[in-house]
Scaffold this motif. Structure first.
Motif, PDB file in Angstrom:
ATOM      1  N   HIS A 167      -4.193 130.567 112.502  1.00 31.23           N
ATOM      2  CA  HIS A 167      -3.727 131.555 111.532  1.00 31.23           C
ATOM      3  C   HIS A 167      -3.401 132.848 112.267  1.00 31.23           C
ATOM      4  O   HIS A 167      -3.870 133.083 113.394  1.00 31.23           O
ATOM      5  CB  HIS A 167      -4.802 131.799 110.472  1.00 31.23           C
ATOM      6  CG  HIS A 167      -4.378 132.714 109.369  1.00 31.23           C
ATOM      7  ND1 HIS A 167      -3.298 132.463 108.559  1.00 31.23           N
ATOM      8  CD2 HIS A 167      -4.891 133.913 108.952  1.00 31.23           C
ATOM      9  CE1 HIS A 167      -3.173 133.432 107.676  1.00 31.23           C
ATOM     10  NE2 HIS A 167      -4.123 134.335 107.902  1.00 31.23           N
ATOM     11  N   TYR A 177      -0.869 132.934 102.997  1.00 32.46           N
ATOM     12  CA  TYR A 177      -1.442 131.592 102.861  1.00 32.46           C
ATOM     13  C   TYR A 177      -0.691 130.844 101.755  1.00 32.46           C
ATOM     14  O   TYR A 177      -0.108 131.474 100.858  1.00 32.46           O
ATOM     15  CB  TYR A 177      -2.916 131.672 102.448  1.00 32.46           C
ATOM     16  CG  TYR A 177      -3.900 131.668 103.580  1.00 32.46           C
ATOM     17  CD1 TYR A 177      -4.255 130.487 104.213  1.00 32.46           C
ATOM     18  CD2 TYR A 177      -4.500 132.855 103.998  1.00 32.46           C
ATOM     19  CE1 TYR A 177      -5.185 130.484 105.241  1.00 32.46           C
ATOM     20  CE2 TYR A 177      -5.425 132.871 105.025  1.00 32.46           C
ATOM     21  CZ  TYR A 177      -5.767 131.672 105.641  1.00 32.46           C
ATOM     22  OH  TYR A 177      -6.675 131.674 106.669  1.00 32.46           O
ATOM     23  N   PRO A 178      -0.703 129.532 101.766  1.00 28.35           N
ATOM     24  CA  PRO A 178      -0.237 128.804 100.574  1.00 28.35           C
ATOM     25  C   PRO A 178      -1.246 128.979  99.451  1.00 28.35           C
ATOM     26  O   PRO A 178      -2.460 128.994  99.685  1.00 28.35           O
ATOM     27  CB  PRO A 178      -0.168 127.348 101.059  1.00 28.35           C
ATOM     28  CG  PRO A 178      -1.127 127.278 102.208  1.00 28.35           C
ATOM     29  CD  PRO A 178      -1.085 128.626 102.858  1.00 28.35           C
ATOM     30  N   GLY A 229       3.100 131.107  97.644  1.00 26.68           N
ATOM     31  CA  GLY A 229       2.251 131.716  98.639  1.00 26.68           C
ATOM     32  C   GLY A 229       1.288 132.717  98.040  1.00 26.68           C
ATOM     33  O   GLY A 229       1.407 133.108  96.863  1.00 26.68           O
ATOM     34  N   TYR A 271       5.822 130.302 100.555  1.00 26.04           N
ATOM     35  CA  TYR A 271       5.220 129.799 101.796  1.00 26.04           C
ATOM     36  C   TYR A 271       5.904 128.496 102.183  1.00 26.04           C
ATOM     37  O   TYR A 271       6.127 127.621 101.346  1.00 26.04           O
ATOM     38  CB  TYR A 271       3.723 129.561 101.609  1.00 26.04           C
ATOM     39  CG  TYR A 271       3.015 129.133 102.884  1.00 26.04           C
ATOM     40  CD1 TYR A 271       2.419 130.066 103.728  1.00 26.04           C
ATOM     41  CD2 TYR A 271       2.958 127.790 103.244  1.00 26.04           C
ATOM     42  CE1 TYR A 271       1.788 129.675 104.900  1.00 26.04           C
ATOM     43  CE2 TYR A 271       2.323 127.385 104.419  1.00 26.04           C
ATOM     44  CZ  TYR A 271       1.742 128.332 105.239  1.00 26.04           C
ATOM     45  OH  TYR A 271       1.127 127.940 106.397  1.00 26.04           O
ATOM     46  N   ASN A 272       6.260 128.414 103.458  1.00 22.51           N
ATOM     47  CA  ASN A 272       6.799 127.186 104.036  1.00 22.51           C
ATOM     48  C   ASN A 272       6.120 127.001 105.383  1.00 22.51           C
ATOM     49  O   ASN A 272       6.072 127.944 106.186  1.00 22.51           O
ATOM     50  CB  ASN A 272       8.323 127.273 104.195  1.00 22.51           C
ATOM     51  CG  ASN A 272       8.941 125.967 104.643  1.00 22.51           C
ATOM     52  OD1 ASN A 272       8.733 125.531 105.770  1.00 22.51           O
ATOM     53  ND2 ASN A 272       9.726 125.349 103.766  1.00 22.51           N
ATOM     54  N   LEU A 273       5.593 125.841 105.647  1.00 17.40           N
ATOM     55  CA  LEU A 273       4.740 125.624 106.815  1.00 17.40           C
ATOM     56  C   LEU A 273       5.421 126.013 108.115  1.00 17.40           C
ATOM     57  O   LEU A 273       4.766 126.529 109.031  1.00 17.40           O
ATOM     58  CB  LEU A 273       4.289 124.165 106.865  1.00 17.40           C
ATOM     59  CG  LEU A 273       3.298 123.805 107.980  1.00 17.40           C
ATOM     60  CD1 LEU A 273       2.012 124.600 107.831  1.00 17.40           C
ATOM     61  CD2 LEU A 273       3.016 122.306 107.986  1.00 17.40           C
ATOM     62  N   THR A 274       6.723 125.810 108.239  1.00 17.23           N
ATOM     63  CA  THR A 274       7.412 126.123 109.492  1.00 17.23           C
ATOM     64  C   THR A 274       8.412 127.253 109.365  1.00 17.23           C
ATOM     65  O   THR A 274       8.727 127.912 110.348  1.00 17.23           O
ATOM     66  CB  THR A 274       8.159 124.877 110.017  1.00 17.23           C
ATOM     67  OG1 THR A 274       9.009 124.362 108.978  1.00 17.23           O
ATOM     68  CG2 THR A 274       7.194 123.804 110.455  1.00 17.23           C
ATOM     69  N   ARG A 320       8.496 129.901 106.753  1.00 12.72           N
ATOM     70  CA  ARG A 320       7.972 131.181 106.278  1.00 12.72           C
ATOM     71  C   ARG A 320       6.460 131.049 106.158  1.00 12.72           C
ATOM     72  O   ARG A 320       5.910 130.874 105.068  1.00 12.72           O
ATOM     73  CB  ARG A 320       8.600 131.566 104.931  1.00 12.72           C
ATOM     74  CG  ARG A 320       8.379 133.038 104.531  1.00 12.72           C
ATOM     75  CD  ARG A 320       9.090 133.322 103.221  1.00 12.72           C
ATOM     76  NE  ARG A 320       9.155 134.749 102.941  1.00 12.72           N
ATOM     77  CZ  ARG A 320       8.283 135.420 102.184  1.00 12.72           C
ATOM     78  NH1 ARG A 320       7.258 134.784 101.653  1.00 12.72           N
ATOM     79  NH2 ARG A 320       8.433 136.704 101.971  1.00 12.72           N
ATOM     80  N   ASN A 321       5.796 131.137 107.286  1.00 16.55           N
ATOM     81  CA  ASN A 321       4.360 130.924 107.324  1.00 16.55           C
ATOM     82  C   ASN A 321       3.637 132.198 107.724  1.00 16.55           C
ATOM     83  O   ASN A 321       4.243 133.275 107.812  1.00 16.55           O
ATOM     84  CB  ASN A 321       4.016 129.770 108.268  1.00 16.55           C
ATOM     85  CG  ASN A 321       4.557 130.005 109.673  1.00 16.55           C
ATOM     86  OD1 ASN A 321       4.746 131.142 110.098  1.00 16.55           O
ATOM     87  ND2 ASN A 321       4.811 128.932 110.397  1.00 16.55           N
ATOM     88  N   CYS A 322       2.348 132.082 107.984  1.00 17.83           N
ATOM     89  CA  CYS A 322       1.567 133.257 108.367  1.00 17.83           C
ATOM     90  C   CYS A 322       2.068 133.866 109.671  1.00 17.83           C
ATOM     91  O   CYS A 322       2.146 135.093 109.817  1.00 17.83           O
ATOM     92  CB  CYS A 322       0.094 132.876 108.483  1.00 17.83           C
ATOM     93  SG  CYS A 322      -0.251 131.609 109.740  1.00 17.83           S
ATOM     94  N   THR A 367       4.146 129.951 115.604  1.00 22.92           N
ATOM     95  CA  THR A 367       2.765 129.477 115.522  1.00 22.92           C
ATOM     96  C   THR A 367       1.838 130.601 115.969  1.00 22.92           C
ATOM     97  O   THR A 367       2.285 131.562 116.618  1.00 22.92           O
ATOM     98  CB  THR A 367       2.545 128.243 116.422  1.00 22.92           C
ATOM     99  OG1 THR A 367       2.711 128.633 117.799  1.00 22.92           O
ATOM    100  CG2 THR A 367       3.526 127.132 116.085  1.00 22.92           C
TER     101      THR A 367
END
Length: 443
Positions: A261, A275-276, A301, A344-347, A349-351, A402
């Motif tokens: 994170h 976060y989601p 999100g 939120y999108n894992l790849t 638009r993520n943290c 990441t």
């Protein structure tokens, strides 16, 4: 690299100096093409031995002053010094075999990077992912070229990089023409769809640009980039996979995946941690599906209220990068607009991407005072940390941000924004120890 430098110099620098980018890009790209073609005719004019000795001197100086670096600077200086020294030794020892060895080294590096970029683009499916696949194929083709033509590896390597950076400089110059009196450099360098699967509206652009023009800096507050590494945040001991665990995800003995994170904090003012709203299924069977940066993988999100709340609910961050010089007005403007879209999108638009873009907004124009002099401007352009930051950013935009990439990016930018105060000539080990002893004697 040019884009990051323009961001740090600010909008005023871009408005007054962007016309020189065309000339620099054309000149640098042409020189790169000449260096590349110099190795094709069999009669090499490139001074390989001289280049090797200069590289060796540079690496020795870097390693000599690395121990006096502070925080992130120390790691960057050691990395640069060891890498340059190894390449210099290979070049100087024997010209014939050095070309063969360097062509193999560079070739495998380009092949692995190109393959990774192409596969990542096909899996993640960013906007314009086809262009990234083409870029990966170009790198793989150049790798095979180096394997076959090893008579002038250094010329081919430098020429390829110079020509590519020259084209990138021309592209940046074309984008810089769009900037006007109330424009923000931050918006010019952002990838498509920073706010989600859509572009900035005119109202949002105007609001961001208006606040970004205000005075930079904030006394009494630090900007902290918090990193929870995949290994550090895993519930159980992860399986040892050094590179994958650092930059992608860690898998523990039970098969549970931990991606880590990232968050950004200005104490008592703002906290950015996305976060989601509901946990995403990260089981191995579903992981590759949710990796796609497509709109059907968007979920609701949730922004965390504060670092204290997040640490109490989970755990404390195991890495921190601190900035004391930043543009609070630009950061606040970005956050006011970015926080309206709870996507939120894992790849995509993520943290980590949220922190990376927020950090870039916070650093707009922080080096504007140093850009008044051409000497200081050129010095910043030749800083190895700026090159490292650009490489990290390039890899992240081709694949995904990441926590590991954000950590490296923040460390490199910190070394640029907060350089070591003493020049390298005053930071040699013997002078460093002498000044330290003198300081203790005076107490």
């Amino acid at each position: 690299m040019v884009q990051i430098a323009l961001l740090l110099f600010g909008a005023e620098f871009v408005r007054t100096k962007s016309k020189y980018l065309w000339f620099i890009g054309l000149l640098w790209g042409t020189l790169g093409a000449l260096v590349f073609f110099d190795g094709l005719d069999g009669q090499l004019y490139f001074p390989l031995k001289t280049f090797g000795f200069l590289l060796m001197i540079e690496s020795i100086v870097t390693l000599s002053v690395a121990s006096s670096g502070a925080g992130a600077q120390k790691a960057v200086l050691y990395f640069k010094g060891v890498t340059f020294l190894f390449c210099a030794l290979v070049i100087v020892i024997n010209q014939k075999y050095s070309n063969l060895l360097l062509s193999v080294m560079f070739g495998f590096s380009f092949f692995i990077i190109g393959l990774f970029v192409g596969v990542s683009a096909w899996v993640v499916r960013y906007p314009r992912w086809q262009l990234n696949i083409f870029y990966g194929l170009v790198q793989m083709f150049f790798a095979f070229f180096l394997f076959i033509h090893n008579q002038a590896a250094v010329s081919f390597f430098l020429g390829f990089l110079m020509a590519g950076s020259g084209l990138n400089c021309l592209f940046t110059a074309g984008r810089a023409r769009r900037i006007r009196h109330a424009s923000s450099v931050f918006q010019l360098i952002q990838p498509q769809g920073t706010l989600g699967h859509r572009e900035w509206t005119l109202e949002e652009s105007a609001a961001l640009a208006a606040l970004a023009e205000k005075q930079t800096g904030l006394s009494g507050n630090m900007l902290i980039v918090h990193i929870w590494t995949p290994e550090g945040s895993a519930e159980h001991t992860p399986v040892s996979r050094p590179v994958i665990n650092r930059y992608i995800a860690a898998v523990d003995e039970d098969g549970v995946i931990s991606t880590g994170h990232a968050a950004l904090e200005v104490p008592s003012l703002l906290y950015i941690s996305l976060y989601p709203a509901e946990d995403i299924d990260r089981s191995p069977s579903e992981f590759f599906r949710v990796l796609k940066a497509t709109q059907d993988n968007d979920v609701k999100g949730s922004f965390q209220p504060s670092y204290e709340t997040e640490a109490a609910d989970w755990c404390h961050s195991d890495r921190q990068v601190i900035f004391t010089n930043y543009n609070i007005a630009s950061l606040s403007a970005f956050w006011q607009i970015y926080s309206r879209h709870e996507i939120y999108n894992l790849t995509y638009r993520n943290c980590s991407s949220s922190v990376a873009y927020a950090l870039e907004a916070a650093l707009e124009g922080v080096l504007s005072s140093r850009s008044k002099s051409w000497a200081h401007t050129l010095k910043i352009f030749f800083m190895p940390e700026l090159w490292i930051a650009s490489q990290v950013r390039k890899r992240a935009l081709m694949m995904a941000w990441t926590p590991g990439l954000v950590m490296d990016y923040a460390r490199a930018l910190s070394a640029v924004v907060h350089p070591v105060a003493l020049p390298w000539s005053q930071r040699m080990p013997w002078k460093w120890r002498y000044s330290h002893q003198q300081g203790r004697a005076g107490k």
